[in-house]
Design a protein around this motif. Structure first.
Motif, PDB file in Angstrom:
ATOM      1  N   LEU A 164      53.048  77.633   7.514  1.00 26.30           N
ATOM      2  CA  LEU A 164      54.312  77.614   6.789  1.00 26.30           C
ATOM      3  C   LEU A 164      55.441  77.083   7.667  1.00 26.30           C
ATOM      4  O   LEU A 164      55.442  77.294   8.885  1.00 26.30           O
ATOM      5  CB  LEU A 164      54.662  79.029   6.331  1.00 26.30           C
ATOM      6  N   PRO A 165      56.431  76.427   7.071  1.00 29.62           N
ATOM      7  CA  PRO A 165      57.615  76.044   7.841  1.00 29.62           C
ATOM      8  C   PRO A 165      58.401  77.284   8.287  1.00 29.62           C
ATOM      9  O   PRO A 165      58.262  78.373   7.715  1.00 29.62           O
ATOM     10  CB  PRO A 165      58.431  75.227   6.843  1.00 29.62           C
ATOM     11  N   GLU A 166      59.232  77.105   9.275  1.00 31.77           N
ATOM     12  CA  GLU A 166      60.079  78.196   9.749  1.00 31.77           C
ATOM     13  C   GLU A 166      60.976  78.698   8.620  1.00 31.77           C
ATOM     14  O   GLU A 166      61.575  77.914   7.888  1.00 31.77           O
ATOM     15  CB  GLU A 166      60.947  77.712  10.906  1.00 31.77           C
ATOM     16  N   GLY A 167      61.026  80.016   8.459  1.00 28.19           N
ATOM     17  CA  GLY A 167      61.887  80.625   7.456  1.00 28.19           C
ATOM     18  C   GLY A 167      61.292  80.710   6.071  1.00 28.19           C
ATOM     19  O   GLY A 167      61.919  81.276   5.165  1.00 28.19           O
ATOM     20  N   ALA A 168      60.085  80.163   5.865  1.00 24.75           N
ATOM     21  CA  ALA A 168      59.474  80.199   4.530  1.00 24.75           C
ATOM     22  C   ALA A 168      59.085  81.621   4.157  1.00 24.75           C
ATOM     23  O   ALA A 168      58.700  82.429   5.003  1.00 24.75           O
ATOM     24  CB  ALA A 168      58.249  79.297   4.493  1.00 24.75           C
ATOM     25  N   ILE A 169      59.165  81.926   2.863  1.00 22.97           N
ATOM     26  CA  ILE A 169      58.832  83.251   2.339  1.00 22.97           C
ATOM     27  C   ILE A 169      57.746  83.090   1.289  1.00 22.97           C
ATOM     28  O   ILE A 169      57.934  82.407   0.275  1.00 22.97           O
ATOM     29  CB  ILE A 169      60.061  83.925   1.700  1.00 22.97           C
ATOM     30  N   VAL A 170      56.587  83.700   1.506  1.00 21.97           N
ATOM     31  CA  VAL A 170      55.501  83.658   0.533  1.00 21.97           C
ATOM     32  C   VAL A 170      55.828  84.621  -0.603  1.00 21.97           C
ATOM     33  O   VAL A 170      56.126  85.794  -0.375  1.00 21.97           O
ATOM     34  CB  VAL A 170      54.155  84.021   1.186  1.00 21.97           C
ATOM     35  N   LEU A 171      55.753  84.119  -1.832  1.00 20.65           N
ATOM     36  CA  LEU A 171      56.135  84.905  -3.004  1.00 20.65           C
ATOM     37  C   LEU A 171      54.938  85.359  -3.834  1.00 20.65           C
ATOM     38  O   LEU A 171      55.062  86.301  -4.623  1.00 20.65           O
ATOM     39  CB  LEU A 171      57.080  84.083  -3.890  1.00 20.65           C
TER      40      LEU A 171
END
Length: 285
Positions: A164-171
């Protein structure tokens, strides 16, 4: 409302879809967007085509939203038709325009922001993505307002997000893909994306699955051609008559897929909660 639909496919794939379904994937996606926002004007960009006239950041700022479609390409091959889409996605982020994508769109936005995508070692997820479960962050996220915590959706993909990219949030996630939905911030922009295809009606899905029949047989999804043909015939019968409980029950195809109001909830939320507020701000400016 001005929306830009970015088509992920090369010309041959677009025309193959038009020949079997009547519309290219981007035309079909635009029709879905207009069903949710009838006043919308949808432009289409074709970044997979060499020499395509693509909007730059200032042009992108004139849109109220940008949507990336699916694609039959593999982003890990880093081909020119793929990398043009990655560069366009970076410009969308930098423009600050509300940004959404399905399947390939999620993968392009991930790579554009510094993440990576790979061929899924668990294999292809095709037809129906089952047991998509919202993460704790997803349950509180506006993308999923009004959506059940566990659901099914149309899908077709063989690749998945690897890092994941930096700061990404899996929903959302399921047993086949750890990233079924994600929010990604990057260079002043914000992307909401899903790995599945709520924009596909059962009719469009059945058309795609008929094209995929050789792949489904080769990868062992069906024991033989007769079994595959029966499944395809059942899907088409359910398209013709959604009341066929004998078919919907047998394959676990419920309101998540048959009821467009439920199936399209994520796209509806993107328009209502990301696009319309930006449109209103621009209207007051």
């Amino acid at each position: 409302m001005r929306l830009l639909v970015v088509e992920g496919n090369v010309r041959a794939a677009r025309e193959r879809h038009r020949a079997t379904y009547g519309l290219t994937p981007s035309e079909s996606y635009a029709a879905v967007l207009k069903s949710l926002a009838p006043e919308a004007i949808c432009d289409i960009a074709l970044p997979a085509d060499e020499g395509a006239n693509l909007p730059e950041r200032t042009g992108l700022e004139g849109y109220d939203g940008v949507v990336l479609t699916g694609s039959g390409l593999n982003i890990w091959k880093a081909e020119p038709e793929t990398m043009r889409q990655v560069e366009l996605a970076r410009e969308v982020y930098r423009s600050g325009t509300p940004f959404f994508g399905s399947c390939w769109g999620l993968q392009v936005a991930t790579v554009a922001a510094g993440g990576s995508v790979r061929a899924n070692p668990r294999g292809r997820e095709v037809g129906i993505a089952r047991d998509i479960a919202l993460t704790p962050e997803g349950r509180d996220h506006p993308l999923y307002r009004g959506k059940a915590p566990v659901f099914t959706s149309p899908c077709v993909h063989g690749d998945e997000v690897e890092t994941l990219p930096e700061g990404a949030i899996v929903l959302a996630a399921n047993p086949v893909s750890d990233v079924q939905a994600v929010e990604i911030p990057y260079e002043g922009g914000r992307f909401w994306g899903i790995q599945y295809h709520p924009e596909f009606s059962l009719n469009e899905l059945s058309v795609i699955m008929r094209r995929y029949k050789p792949t489904l047989l080769a990868e062992g999804f069906f024991r033989d051609a007769g079994t595959a043909d029966q499944w395809l015939a059942d899907l088409e019968a359910l398209v013709a008559d959604p009341r066929r409980k004998d078919i919907s029950w047998r394959y676990g195809i419920g309101p998540d897929i048959l009821d467009a109001r439920i199936r399209l909830k994520e796209i509806e939320n993107f328009i209502a909660l990301r696009v319309r507020p930006v449109q209103s701000e621009r209207g007051r400016a």
